[in-house]
Design a protein around this motif. Structure first.
Motif, PDB file in Angstrom:
ATOM      1  N   LEU A   1       0.823  -1.218   0.000  1.00 17.36           N
ATOM      2  CA  LEU A   1       0.000   0.000   0.000  1.00 17.36           C
ATOM      3  C   LEU A   1       0.858   1.270   0.000  1.00 17.36           C
TER       4      LEU A   1
ATOM      5  N   THR B   1      -0.988  -3.394  -4.627  1.00 20.80           N
ATOM      6  CA  THR B   1      -2.138  -4.064  -4.035  1.00 20.80           C
ATOM      7  C   THR B   1      -3.470  -3.462  -4.482  1.00 20.80           C
ATOM      8  N   ALA B   2      -3.569  -2.127  -4.486  1.00 23.68           N
ATOM      9  CA  ALA B   2      -4.843  -1.503  -4.866  1.00 23.68           C
ATOM     10  C   ALA B   2      -5.174  -1.789  -6.332  1.00 23.68           C
TER      11      ALA B   2
ATOM     12  N   ALA C   1      -8.445  -3.946  -7.559  1.00 26.89           N
ATOM     13  CA  ALA C   1      -9.414  -3.404  -8.514  1.00 26.89           C
ATOM     14  C   ALA C   1      -9.582  -4.363  -9.690  1.00 26.89           C
TER      15      ALA C   1
ATOM     16  N   LEU D   1      -9.867   2.294 -10.458  1.00 23.16           N
ATOM     17  CA  LEU D   1      -9.304   3.054  -9.343  1.00 23.16           C
ATOM     18  C   LEU D   1      -9.781   4.498  -9.430  1.00 23.16           C
TER      19      LEU D   1
ATOM     20  N   GLN E   1      -1.098   6.914  -3.061  1.00 20.83           N
ATOM     21  CA  GLN E   1      -1.663   6.078  -1.996  1.00 20.83           C
ATOM     22  C   GLN E   1      -3.149   6.328  -1.763  1.00 20.83           C
TER      23      GLN E   1
ATOM     24  N   LEU F   1      -7.862   4.257  -4.763  1.00 20.69           N
ATOM     25  CA  LEU F   1      -8.479   3.015  -4.263  1.00 20.69           C
ATOM     26  C   LEU F   1      -9.464   2.471  -5.294  1.00 20.69           C
ATOM     27  N   PRO F   2      -9.775   1.188  -5.192  1.00 20.64           N
ATOM     28  CA  PRO F   2     -10.790   0.624  -6.093  1.00 20.64           C
ATOM     29  C   PRO F   2     -12.167   1.236  -5.816  1.00 20.64           C
TER      30      PRO F   2
ATOM     31  N   ALA G   1     -14.599   0.619  -2.604  1.00 20.47           N
ATOM     32  CA  ALA G   1     -13.829   0.308  -1.402  1.00 20.47           C
ATOM     33  C   ALA G   1     -14.238   1.222  -0.253  1.00 20.47           C
TER      34      ALA G   1
ATOM     35  N   PHE H   1      -8.112  -0.473   3.170  1.00 21.98           N
ATOM     36  CA  PHE H   1      -9.473  -0.439   2.643  1.00 21.98           C
ATOM     37  C   PHE H   1     -10.106  -1.813   2.694  1.00 21.98           C
TER      38      PHE H   1
END
Lengths: 418, 418
Positions: free
Chosen positions: B69, B77-78, B82, B89, B117, B120-121, B124, B137
């Motif tokens: 992250l 990871t994000a 997604a 995202l 950072q 996010l998807p 989330a 998340f």
């Protein structure tokens, strides 16, 4: 060639035990030239074991499995492997001999349940275990070669080195590539600064990959070289390591993955000099680290953990006036502690720490994280003050102790900047 | 409900770092009433990440994912989440605020890469990170609820406790079961003897499952209770713990998962008595353990690490005649060391260790693993000799130090067998 690692057992699955085996195995498989793609953990559950072995056999060329080879009902690895491979179990004479030898050599009776440990899948090759009851075995499941070894770390390590890695090397044959790693350890610079200093490495050494790793409170520079010729790889690594030492300079305390205490101990032994240590805020951590190194009695004479001011006065001869004037945490106190402990032991070097590890005891002028370090020799005494802000007591103790040993290291190396 | 755990990152995949996060998470998920079936590790590789998240989503009801992250290119990871969930995202305002707040509170400028950072998807839910830059998340992938947290252990632990576990508890609702664990720690009996002593527990307490765990050099008795009513579970556990204490007796040194040093420190603080320690073979380990406990300065006055005989004589007043007559490793020497360090510090208790940690220094009469421990008070001095055979230096230091603290504990508890 792709490899996966499987750790089995309810203790690991439930978190009662941290799995350190998989990291050790991954490191060695990569150094053997395999690409490790995944690690897994499952418990002592036959269906889960069969399922995950089957999945791995569809993805990987090689796999190492730890655990589940013992004598109890919970030890299901051989049964699961046989089921995943679609074969039967039989009593393997060589595996039986491994168990029987273990008990014979120790003059202990073998319990009937241990006989179960000789039941292996048809087609398995026994991997000898010279230090335990459980023989390991090698078995092909699908297109993947599985190596099964015990979960007890020292049995696993020995069998990995003696049985598994040579077989992997032999099977790679001419395709064998040597992935070698060299670790340089630094202390005193932040990760970003070390990264800056070594940023030119990929251009200077195209054969070398470089990675930084924070191993609190050190920053390690890891050099990776992948080559078909092991000797050539070693030469590339040595040249790159020299380059890093020149760029980073004094903060490099080891080029061989030693701890700070090991690096300092080596210098003390080589120079045939002796040391005594007075610790306040580090509370014995420096002495403990030093005495973890075998042979410490050759150069380590004595340590004094002088938490109370009265102990500083009585044991080390710190002057009450000094304590009254500047307090326990001050360069002047550190200096008198270092001189006092050197004198008390008749040592060549005296090292001292006094500081505030927290969580309480800090002030505006001397916040938690403040440490004063003294270093005394026959010729001179120096002291340094540092303020670290890692907050937590155990982290502060670690960084204080490392900073103390680092000052001693610089003294032993006659660092002109001291 | 089934749960799986995924640790991500090349440092763990390659074995550069041991993954201790997954064990911590597994322990807490199980205590929340989930069944943890598998852990996995993959590296910073988008395809592998997407593949394994997709696989987990087909098997598990819940999953916790650590790592990836951060602000760098390797932190995938994000993006992977997604892709596995089939969504895009976007910049999440709350996640951006987490990053910005982190830098604002520390008065440091935020670098442009940190803005990443906050991506996010879609769909989330942000999990607040009060101690780092990376918001976590929650995201549903297939039928599985994924919780994504950072890989830095103290950030992960805090977010697991504050963000993840409460959400899991809330979603379990009336189905919530409380899996509670109580750990009793023992020292001085082999695992088989402890097992024997508690073998009647399942009959006496049908609600309780019992497990033994060797945490060298301790043997822990772990009591598990699974119930729908947390309070009722606690009562069962307390009753079973009392039963274990009665059956096992003096070897139980904690019923609350304390270390031996923590248990002893608590007794010293409660009884408002002071301690000084003279260590030879344990080399500072006892002092280090004691000073890891915050507040140690209230009762711990001083330690002396007297490796050299000259230090034993000079610092502790051990008589040269004693050393000449019986040697450094003897009850008589341990006694004089304990008396000497007690006197030097003016403490209520003086504790000493002298022995042979190895690998060298052993003899037929005093093999490696021999330790003599002394305990001095104003009234009397006692000494004990033990021989342990764990071979390795660091293990010997640990068991010697634990045996020393245990003798002190028995003294503090007025054990009539002393």
């Amino acid at each position: 060639m792709k490899a996966e690692i499987l750790a089995t057992g309810d203790e690991i699955r439930t978190g009662a035990l941290v799995d350190s085996n998989s990291a050790h195995i991954a490191d060695h498989l990569i150094q053997s030239g395999l690409v490790v793609t995944r690690h897994h953990t499952v418990g002592d559950d036959l269906d889960e074991l069969v399922a995950i072995m089957t999945e791995i056999s569809g993805r990987a060329d090689m796999a190492v499995v730890t655990g589940g080879l013992g004598p109890t009902q919970d030890d299901l690895t051989a049964v699961a492997a046989a089921r995943a491979a679609g074969c039967d179990l039989y009593e393997n004479a060589l595996a039986l001999e491994t168990v029987e030898r273990f008990f014979r050599e120790r003059g202990r009776p073998m319990s009937p349940s241990n006989r179960k440990q000789a039941l292996l899948p048809q087609g398995a090759t026994v991997l000898d275990n010279p230090v335990g009851t459980a023989a390991g075995f090698e078995l092909k499941i699908g297109k993947c070669r599985f190596f099964f070894v015990p979960g007890v770390p020292y049995e696993m390590k020995r069998m990995l080195a003696e049985q598994v890695l040579p077989r992997i090397a032999a099977s790679l044959g001419a395709d064998r590539r040597y992935s070698q790693v060299q670790t340089l350890s630094t202390f005193g610079l932040p990760e970003s600064a070390v990264g800056e200093l070594v940023s030119g490495l990929p251009d200077a050494f195209p054969m070398i990959k470089v990675g930084l790793r924070a191993k609190f409170p050190e920053i390690q520079v890891r050099l990776y070289c992948d080559s078909q010729d092991a000797e050539e790889g070693r030469k590339h690594l040595a040249a790159a390591a020299d380059w890093v030492v020149e760029k980073v300079g004094a903060p490099v305390f080891s080029t061989r993955d030693q701890s700070m205490a090991e690096a300092v101990s080596e210098l003390l032994a080589q120079q045939k000099v002796t040391l005594s240590v007075a610790e306040s805020c580090t509370g014995g951590l420096i002495c403990n680290w030093l005495t973890n190194v075998a042979g410490a009695s050759d150069y380590f004479l004595m340590g004094a953990v002088t938490y109370a001011n009265s102990a500083k006065i009585k044991l080390l001869g710190v002057r009450p006036e000094t304590l009254a004037r500047v307090g326990a945490v001050d360069e002047a106190t550190a200096r008198e502690m270092a001189e006092g402990v050197r004198r008390a032991a008749g040592a060549d070097f005296g090292l001292s720490t006094t500081g505030i590890a927290g969580p309480s005891g800090g002030s505006a002028e001397k916040p938690v994280g403040t440490v004063c370090i003294g270093l005394a020799t026959a010729d001179r005494t120096i002291a340094r003050r540092y303020t670290f802000n890692f907050g937590r007591r155990l982290m502060n103790k670690r960084i204080f102790a490392t900073a103390g040993l680092n000052l001693l290291r610089r003294g032993l190396r006659h660092d002109p900047a001291l």
